[in-house]
Design a protein around this motif. Structure first.
Motif, PDB file in Angstrom:
ATOM      1  N   ASN A  29     -65.459 -26.128 -21.946  1.00  0.00           N
ATOM      2  CA  ASN A  29     -66.039 -25.325 -20.877  1.00  0.00           C
ATOM      3  C   ASN A  29     -65.734 -23.838 -21.012  1.00  0.00           C
ATOM      4  N   GLY A  30     -64.816 -23.465 -21.870  1.00  0.00           N
ATOM      5  CA  GLY A  30     -64.481 -22.060 -22.057  1.00  0.00           C
ATOM      6  C   GLY A  30     -65.363 -21.424 -23.107  1.00  0.00           C
ATOM      7  N   PRO A  31     -65.047 -20.192 -23.504  1.00  0.00           N
ATOM      8  CA  PRO A  31     -65.830 -19.527 -24.548  1.00  0.00           C
ATOM      9  C   PRO A  31     -65.704 -20.285 -25.862  1.00  0.00           C
ATOM     10  N   LYS A  32     -66.783 -20.295 -26.627  1.00  0.00           N
ATOM     11  CA  LYS A  32     -66.785 -21.010 -27.893  1.00  0.00           C
ATOM     12  C   LYS A  32     -65.826 -20.346 -28.864  1.00  0.00           C
ATOM     13  N   PRO A  33     -64.929 -21.130 -29.479  1.00  0.00           N
ATOM     14  CA  PRO A  33     -64.012 -20.544 -30.463  1.00  0.00           C
ATOM     15  C   PRO A  33     -64.780 -19.939 -31.634  1.00  0.00           C
ATOM     16  N   ASP A  34     -64.119 -19.079 -32.376  1.00  0.00           N
ATOM     17  CA  ASP A  34     -64.757 -18.408 -33.506  1.00  0.00           C
ATOM     18  C   ASP A  34     -64.676 -19.287 -34.754  1.00  0.00           C
ATOM     19  N   TYR A  35     -65.484 -20.332 -34.777  1.00  0.00           N
ATOM     20  CA  TYR A  35     -65.524 -21.204 -35.940  1.00  0.00           C
ATOM     21  C   TYR A  35     -66.117 -20.466 -37.129  1.00  0.00           C
ATOM     22  N   PHE A  36     -65.690 -20.880 -38.324  1.00  0.00           N
ATOM     23  CA  PHE A  36     -66.187 -20.206 -39.520  1.00  0.00           C
ATOM     24  C   PHE A  36     -66.284 -21.192 -40.675  1.00  0.00           C
ATOM     25  N   THR A  84     -58.902 -29.528 -33.995  1.00  0.00           N
ATOM     26  CA  THR A  84     -59.418 -28.396 -33.220  1.00  0.00           C
ATOM     27  C   THR A  84     -59.285 -27.072 -33.957  1.00  0.00           C
ATOM     28  N   GLY A  85     -59.087 -27.130 -35.275  1.00  0.00           N
ATOM     29  CA  GLY A  85     -59.005 -25.903 -36.057  1.00  0.00           C
ATOM     30  C   GLY A  85     -60.331 -25.164 -36.102  1.00  0.00           C
ATOM     31  N   LEU A  86     -60.304 -23.951 -36.613  1.00  0.00           N
ATOM     32  CA  LEU A  86     -61.499 -23.105 -36.594  1.00  0.00           C
ATOM     33  C   LEU A  86     -62.350 -23.222 -37.855  1.00  0.00           C
ATOM     34  N   GLU A  87     -61.764 -23.648 -38.963  1.00  0.00           N
ATOM     35  CA  GLU A  87     -62.568 -23.757 -40.179  1.00  0.00           C
ATOM     36  C   GLU A  87     -63.402 -25.030 -40.162  1.00  0.00           C
ATOM     37  N   LEU A  88     -64.679 -24.877 -40.492  1.00  0.00           N
ATOM     38  CA  LEU A  88     -65.616 -25.993 -40.542  1.00  0.00           C
ATOM     39  C   LEU A  88     -65.741 -26.455 -41.994  1.00  0.00           C
ATOM     40  N   THR A  89     -65.507 -27.733 -42.232  1.00  0.00           N
ATOM     41  CA  THR A  89     -65.481 -28.242 -43.605  1.00  0.00           C
ATOM     42  C   THR A  89     -66.410 -29.445 -43.751  1.00  0.00           C
ATOM     43  N   VAL A  90     -66.711 -29.781 -45.011  1.00  0.00           N
ATOM     44  CA  VAL A  90     -67.693 -30.822 -45.320  1.00  0.00           C
ATOM     45  C   VAL A  90     -67.061 -31.899 -46.190  1.00  0.00           C
ATOM     46  N   ASP A  91     -67.390 -33.149 -45.911  1.00  0.00           N
ATOM     47  CA  ASP A  91     -67.005 -34.274 -46.765  1.00  0.00           C
ATOM     48  C   ASP A  91     -68.136 -34.607 -47.729  1.00  0.00           C
ATOM     49  N   ASN A  92     -67.778 -35.057 -48.926  1.00  0.00           N
ATOM     50  CA  ASN A  92     -68.755 -35.751 -49.751  1.00  0.00           C
ATOM     51  C   ASN A  92     -68.954 -37.154 -49.189  1.00  0.00           C
ATOM     52  N   HIS A  93     -70.113 -37.722 -49.433  1.00  0.00           N
ATOM     53  CA  HIS A  93     -70.353 -39.082 -48.964  1.00  0.00           C
ATOM     54  C   HIS A  93     -69.403 -40.027 -49.702  1.00  0.00           C
ATOM     55  N   PRO A  94     -68.703 -40.927 -49.010  1.00  0.00           N
ATOM     56  CA  PRO A  94     -67.766 -41.831 -49.684  1.00  0.00           C
ATOM     57  C   PRO A  94     -68.445 -42.788 -50.653  1.00  0.00           C
ATOM     58  N   LEU A  95     -69.758 -42.985 -50.520  1.00  0.00           N
ATOM     59  CA  LEU A  95     -70.504 -43.838 -51.440  1.00  0.00           C
ATOM     60  C   LEU A  95     -71.218 -43.039 -52.524  1.00  0.00           C
ATOM     61  N   ARG A  96     -70.836 -41.795 -52.686  1.00  0.00           N
ATOM     62  CA  ARG A  96     -71.503 -40.914 -53.638  1.00  0.00           C
ATOM     63  C   ARG A  96     -71.600 -41.510 -55.037  1.00  0.00           C
ATOM     64  N   SER A  97     -70.512 -42.108 -55.523  1.00  0.00           N
ATOM     65  CA  SER A  97     -70.504 -42.637 -56.884  1.00  0.00           C
ATOM     66  C   SER A  97     -71.444 -43.828 -57.050  1.00  0.00           C
ATOM     67  N   PHE A  98     -71.819 -44.444 -55.945  1.00  0.00           N
ATOM     68  CA  PHE A  98     -72.840 -45.505 -55.989  1.00  0.00           C
ATOM     69  C   PHE A  98     -74.229 -44.947 -55.732  1.00  0.00           C
ATOM     70  N   LEU A  99     -74.334 -44.039 -54.771  1.00  0.00           N
ATOM     71  CA  LEU A  99     -75.643 -43.546 -54.355  1.00  0.00           C
ATOM     72  C   LEU A  99     -76.379 -42.828 -55.481  1.00  0.00           C
ATOM     73  N   ILE A 100     -75.712 -41.894 -56.145  1.00  0.00           N
ATOM     74  CA  ILE A 100     -76.386 -41.075 -57.154  1.00  0.00           C
ATOM     75  C   ILE A 100     -76.906 -41.918 -58.329  1.00  0.00           C
ATOM     76  N   PRO A 101     -76.097 -42.762 -58.955  1.00  0.00           N
ATOM     77  CA  PRO A 101     -76.628 -43.593 -60.046  1.00  0.00           C
ATOM     78  C   PRO A 101     -77.724 -44.564 -59.593  1.00  0.00           C
ATOM     79  N   SER A 102     -77.737 -44.881 -58.270  1.00  0.00           N
ATOM     80  CA  SER A 102     -78.730 -45.822 -57.752  1.00  0.00           C
ATOM     81  C   SER A 102     -79.992 -45.125 -57.267  1.00  0.00           C
ATOM     82  N   GLY A 103     -80.040 -43.795 -57.390  1.00  0.00           N
ATOM     83  CA  GLY A 103     -81.257 -43.067 -57.053  1.00  0.00           C
ATOM     84  C   GLY A 103     -81.317 -42.480 -55.667  1.00  0.00           C
ATOM     85  N   TYR A 104     -80.241 -42.596 -54.865  1.00  0.00           N
ATOM     86  CA  TYR A 104     -80.246 -42.090 -53.491  1.00  0.00           C
ATOM     87  C   TYR A 104     -79.709 -40.664 -53.424  1.00  0.00           C
TER      88      TYR A 104
END
Length: 450
Positions: A29-36, A84-104
């Motif tokens: 409900n407060g001001p949006k933190p300065d995510y980056f 609740t940290g300010l840095e926004l980070t990304v995961d690789n898909h956990p099935l990546r090693s299956f998805l890519i060779p299978s065409g997804y």
């Protein structure tokens, strides 16, 4: 040695701040933190025969990977709780090693906000899936997948955008929405009432340092006995926790031992479930206290009739009622609710002994789907093990392949009867879909060989 290393790894992950951040989320409900986003950290090396894309879209970081022989299907990934940290980070898909060779192809967003904010997870994942059209091309099918909080995002996404996704696979997901946080409340008020004879909410600042040691002492059969050597009150808490976390089921004894022994953050090993109760009941976007146990009937056994001991407990345990507007939101307002009303096939996985996001979430989702006449679109699978999101690659790949076959052929795959208490309590429950020949699952109750 392998088991010891895995226990150490899980404890280390939990010590990174997952639990206490969930225990004390901001109310939004407060001001949006300065995510980056540190855009240079988004870069990643594509697997052979694939192309990697990354960048920032509408304030959220993203990663996309597309095989050269793309089959036209896109698999979205919704990550779990980031604290609740300010840095926004990304995961690789956990099935990546299956998805890519299978065409997804797959894509994942950081979201534009951390904290337990399902709304931005749903919106930002949808925005990235739409952006994929301009970067790569329009997919023939889109599968929505996610873990833990990302499972909540997944379940809401397919209900919020009913014609956008073709299938969904939430794993270890918060499919019971507010029920997860009610469960944190249940354990802690019950532990107080049974351990020290009174209970309160919210707890005091000395809860973890003073009250919790007194609770444990009051539940032990002998000094130092927690959590294994319990007196009658301690056994009642253990039974109550089992029933409130998914019902009488295999692998709970191991779960009780693990979650009350190893994971910790700041107050010492074995306090993990207590740390989840050191909160004020507010959640991101929730105006006021959002937890509620006002109508819970607590029991120490599976007999629906209350014993005098159970009746006394229910009369005396602290009761908390959510603020009137705290759960009033619809759609993507506040903490979005999962209605259990999917329009596409859903295949979920959950560990029987997960006491962080407990198996009860699956029971609730299965019941809601049945009430909505959607059981034909839901397959749920129990996996043995006490970890949170503790699945083998084989279990995940099998589930995804079965989901795709279901979407493409219309033939529903097999699952477990999670809403049948008799089935859940049977000695072989969770064996049908557990595939762990090398014993990777932490403290999985063994399945008897036929």
């Amino acid at each position: 040695m392998r088991r010891a290393l895995r226990l150490t790894a899980i404890v280390a992950v939990l010590a990174l701040g997952i639990a206490p951040a969930l225990a004390a989320p901001g109310n939004g409900n407060g001001p949006k933190p300065d995510y980056f986003v540190v855009e240079s950290d988004l870069a990643f090396q594509a697997l052979p025969g694939a192309t990697a894309y990354w960048g920032v879209h509408k304030g959220a970081g993203y990663r996309i990977e597309v095989p050269d022989d793309w089959n036209g299907s896109l698999v979205m990934w919704a990550h779990g709780f980031r604290g609740t940290g300010l840095e926004l980070t990304v995961d690789n898909h956990p099935l990546r090693s299956f998805l890519i060779p299978s065409g997804y192809a797959w894509a994942a967003s950081s979201y534009t906000r951390n904290d337990y904010d399902i709304t931005v997870g749903v919106q930002d994942t949808h925005a990235l899936a739409t952006r994929f059209n301009g970067i790569v091309g329009t997919p023939d099918r889109i599968y929505m997948t996610g873990a833990s909080m990302g499972g909540h995002v997944t379940a809401v996404s397919i209900e919020q955008y009913p014609s956008f996704y073709d299938g969904a696979m939430p794993v270890c997901g918060v499919l019971g929405d507010y029920e997860l946080f009610d469960y944190f409340l249940d354990f802690n008020v019950a532990a107080q009432q049974l351990g020290v004879g009174e209970s309160t909410f919210p707890v005091g600042s000395d809860y973890l340092t003073t009250t919790v040691p007194a609770i444990k002492a009051g539940l032990e059969a002998s000094p130092g006995g927690w959590p294994n050597a319990l007196n009658t009150s301690g056994e009642n808490l253990k039974s109550l926790t089992e029933l409130r976390s998914g019902g009488d089921r295999p692998n709970f004894d191991e779960a009780w031992f693990f979650w009350n022994t190893f994971p910790n953050f700041q107050s010492g090993a074995g306090n993990f479930l207590f740390e989840l109760g050191a909160q004020d009941g507010t959640l991101a976007r929730s105006p006021g206290v959002a937890v509620d146990n006002s109508d819970v009937v607590y029991q120490f056994d599976t007999d629906s009739a209350l014993s005098p001991e159970e009746q006394t407990f229910n009369d005396e345990v602290a009761r908390v009622e959510a603020d009137p507007q705290a759960r009033a939101g619809n759609g993507l307002a506040q903490v979005p609710k999962v209605a259990g009303d999917p329009g596409v096939p859903v295949l979920s996985l959950h560990n029987l002994g997960d006491l962080f996001v407990p198996f009860h979430n699956e029971v609730i989702y299965g019941q809601e789907a049945a009430a909505n006449g959607k059981s034909d679109l839901v397959v749920q699978r129990a996996i043995r093990g006490v970890g949170h999101c503790d699945f083998t690659a084989s279990e995940l790949v099998t589930a995804f392949v079965d989901l795709v076959a279901w979407v493409e052929s219309g033939v529903k795959p097999a699952g477990d009867e999670v809403t049948d208490p008799v089935a859940v309590a049977s000695a072989d429950f969770g064996c049908a879909f557990t595939n762990d020949p090398s014993n990777q699952h932490v403290l999985a109750a063994p399945c008897l060989q036929p």
